[in-house]
Design a protein around this motif. Structure first.
Motif, PDB file in Angstrom:
ATOM      1  N   ARG A   1     125.545  21.976  56.207  1.00 25.09           N
ATOM      2  CA  ARG A   1     126.008  23.255  56.741  1.00 25.09           C
ATOM      3  C   ARG A   1     124.919  23.748  57.686  1.00 25.09           C
ATOM      4  NH1 ARG A   1     126.510  27.675  52.510  1.00 25.09           N
ATOM      5  NH2 ARG A   1     127.909  26.129  51.667  1.00 25.09           N
ATOM      6  N   TYR A   2     125.282  23.902  58.941  1.00 28.99           N
ATOM      7  CA  TYR A   2     124.383  24.458  59.949  1.00 28.99           C
ATOM      8  C   TYR A   2     125.008  25.756  60.432  1.00 28.99           C
ATOM      9  CZ  TYR A   2     122.723  19.616  60.149  1.00 28.99           C
ATOM     10  OH  TYR A   2     122.246  18.370  59.838  1.00 28.99           O
ATOM     11  N   GLN A   3     124.238  26.826  60.435  1.00 24.74           N
ATOM     12  CA  GLN A   3     124.796  28.127  60.786  1.00 24.74           C
ATOM     13  C   GLN A   3     123.960  28.806  61.859  1.00 24.74           C
ATOM     14  OE1 GLN A   3     126.631  30.461  57.780  1.00 24.74           O
ATOM     15  NE2 GLN A   3     125.646  32.339  58.459  1.00 24.74           N
ATOM     16  N   LEU A   4     124.654  29.408  62.809  1.00 23.79           N
ATOM     17  CA  LEU A   4     124.026  30.193  63.860  1.00 23.79           C
ATOM     18  C   LEU A   4     124.564  31.611  63.754  1.00 23.79           C
ATOM     19  CD1 LEU A   4     122.341  30.420  66.492  1.00 23.79           C
ATOM     20  CD2 LEU A   4     124.424  29.752  67.729  1.00 23.79           C
ATOM     21  N   GLN A   5     123.654  32.561  63.686  1.00 20.50           N
ATOM     22  CA  GLN A   5     124.065  33.961  63.631  1.00 20.50           C
ATOM     23  C   GLN A   5     123.164  34.773  64.533  1.00 20.50           C
ATOM     24  OE1 GLN A   5     123.638  33.915  59.337  1.00 20.50           O
ATOM     25  NE2 GLN A   5     122.058  35.493  59.496  1.00 20.50           N
ATOM     26  N   ASP A   6     123.635  35.970  64.896  1.00 20.31           N
ATOM     27  CA  ASP A   6     122.839  36.812  65.786  1.00 20.31           C
ATOM     28  C   ASP A   6     121.844  37.647  64.985  1.00 20.31           C
ATOM     29  OD1 ASP A   6     124.228  39.042  64.773  1.00 20.31           O
ATOM     30  OD2 ASP A   6     125.442  39.303  66.562  1.00 20.31           O
ATOM     31  N   LYS A   7     121.116  38.493  65.680  1.00 19.46           N
ATOM     32  CA  LYS A   7     120.059  39.290  65.033  1.00 19.46           C
ATOM     33  C   LYS A   7     120.609  40.274  64.004  1.00 19.46           C
ATOM     34  CE  LYS A   7     119.856  42.654  68.831  1.00 19.46           C
ATOM     35  NZ  LYS A   7     120.579  43.711  68.183  1.00 19.46           N
ATOM     36  N   ASP A   8     121.905  40.581  64.078  1.00 15.47           N
ATOM     37  CA  ASP A   8     122.544  41.483  63.124  1.00 15.47           C
ATOM     38  C   ASP A   8     123.276  40.726  62.020  1.00 15.47           C
ATOM     39  OD1 ASP A   8     121.733  43.800  64.582  1.00 15.47           O
ATOM     40  OD2 ASP A   8     123.365  43.412  66.005  1.00 15.47           O
ATOM     41  N   ASP A   9     122.965  39.431  61.866  1.00 19.44           N
ATOM     42  CA  ASP A   9     123.566  38.542  60.865  1.00 19.44           C
ATOM     43  C   ASP A   9     125.055  38.286  61.087  1.00 19.44           C
ATOM     44  OD1 ASP A   9     121.132  38.222  59.580  1.00 19.44           O
ATOM     45  OD2 ASP A   9     121.481  39.906  58.235  1.00 19.44           O
ATOM     46  N   LYS A  10     125.551  38.499  62.302  1.00 15.97           N
ATOM     47  CA  LYS A  10     126.944  38.213  62.629  1.00 15.97           C
ATOM     48  C   LYS A  10     127.086  36.723  62.950  1.00 15.97           C
ATOM     49  CE  LYS A  10     130.557  39.411  65.891  1.00 15.97           C
ATOM     50  NZ  LYS A  10     130.850  40.103  67.154  1.00 15.97           N
ATOM     51  N   LEU A  11     128.068  36.088  62.340  1.00 13.49           N
ATOM     52  CA  LEU A  11     128.294  34.664  62.544  1.00 13.49           C
ATOM     53  C   LEU A  11     128.659  34.372  63.996  1.00 13.49           C
ATOM     54  CD1 LEU A  11     128.733  31.786  61.285  1.00 13.49           C
ATOM     55  CD2 LEU A  11     131.139  32.425  61.110  1.00 13.49           C
ATOM     56  N   ILE A  12     127.978  33.409  64.581  1.00 11.04           N
ATOM     57  CA  ILE A  12     128.346  32.886  65.898  1.00 11.04           C
ATOM     58  C   ILE A  12     129.074  31.562  65.683  1.00 11.04           C
ATOM     59  CG2 ILE A  12     127.476  32.000  68.093  1.00 11.04           C
ATOM     60  CD1 ILE A  12     125.121  34.013  67.762  1.00 11.04           C
ATOM     61  N   ALA A  13     128.506  30.676  64.879  1.00  8.59           N
ATOM     62  CA  ALA A  13     129.148  29.395  64.566  1.00  8.59           C
ATOM     63  C   ALA A  13     128.527  28.803  63.313  1.00  8.59           C
ATOM     64  CB  ALA A  13     128.988  28.414  65.727  1.00  8.59           C
ATOM     65  N   ARG A  14     129.348  28.067  62.564  1.00  7.57           N
ATOM     66  CA  ARG A  14     128.842  27.315  61.411  1.00  7.57           C
ATOM     67  C   ARG A  14     129.586  25.987  61.367  1.00  7.57           C
ATOM     68  NH1 ARG A  14     129.891  30.540  57.314  1.00  7.57           N
ATOM     69  NH2 ARG A  14     131.779  29.506  56.616  1.00  7.57           N
ATOM     70  N   TRP A  15     128.858  24.921  61.309  1.00  2.73           N
ATOM     71  CA  TRP A  15     129.407  23.575  61.215  1.00  2.73           C
ATOM     72  C   TRP A  15     129.195  23.085  59.789  1.00  2.73           C
ATOM     73  CZ3 TRP A  15     126.254  25.593  64.853  1.00  2.73           C
ATOM     74  CH2 TRP A  15     126.667  25.563  66.183  1.00  2.73           C
ATOM     75  N   ASP A  16     130.228  22.513  59.184  1.00  3.00           N
ATOM     76  CA  ASP A  16     130.037  21.947  57.852  1.00  3.00           C
ATOM     77  C   ASP A  16     131.054  20.856  57.572  1.00  3.00           C
ATOM     78  OD1 ASP A  16     132.265  23.012  56.018  1.00  3.00           O
ATOM     79  OD2 ASP A  16     131.475  24.898  56.791  1.00  3.00           O
TER      80      ASP A  16
END
Length: 69
Positions: free
Chosen positions: A7-22
């Motif tokens: 699981r790889y996750q990218l989120q912004d500075k406010d912890d909002k999900l941008i993308a997650r690959w799993d």
């Protein structure tokens, strides 16, 4: 063939999900099952099997898109 879970996750500075690959074995209707990508607002899309080099490549594309906006 056994594949390691990831699981790889990218989120912004406010912890909002941008993308997650799993590769969790859900979303059976995705053509690339079990590989998939989560986007904001709960959208699920196809994805190839990911590893760190592919993630870095996609992150580079995402960052380039964000910077050009």
């Amino acid at each position: 063939v056994e594949r390691p879970k990831y699981r790889y996750q990218l989120q912004d500075k406010d912890d909002k999900l941008i993308a997650r690959w799993d590769n969790a074995p859900h979303h059976h209707t995705i053509p690339t099952f079990p590989f998939h990508k989560h986007l904001e607002y709960g959208k699920i899309v196809t994805s190839s099997e990911m590893d760190i080099s592919r993630i870095l490549f996609e992150l580079d594309e995402i960052i380039e898109t964000i910077v050009s906006i």
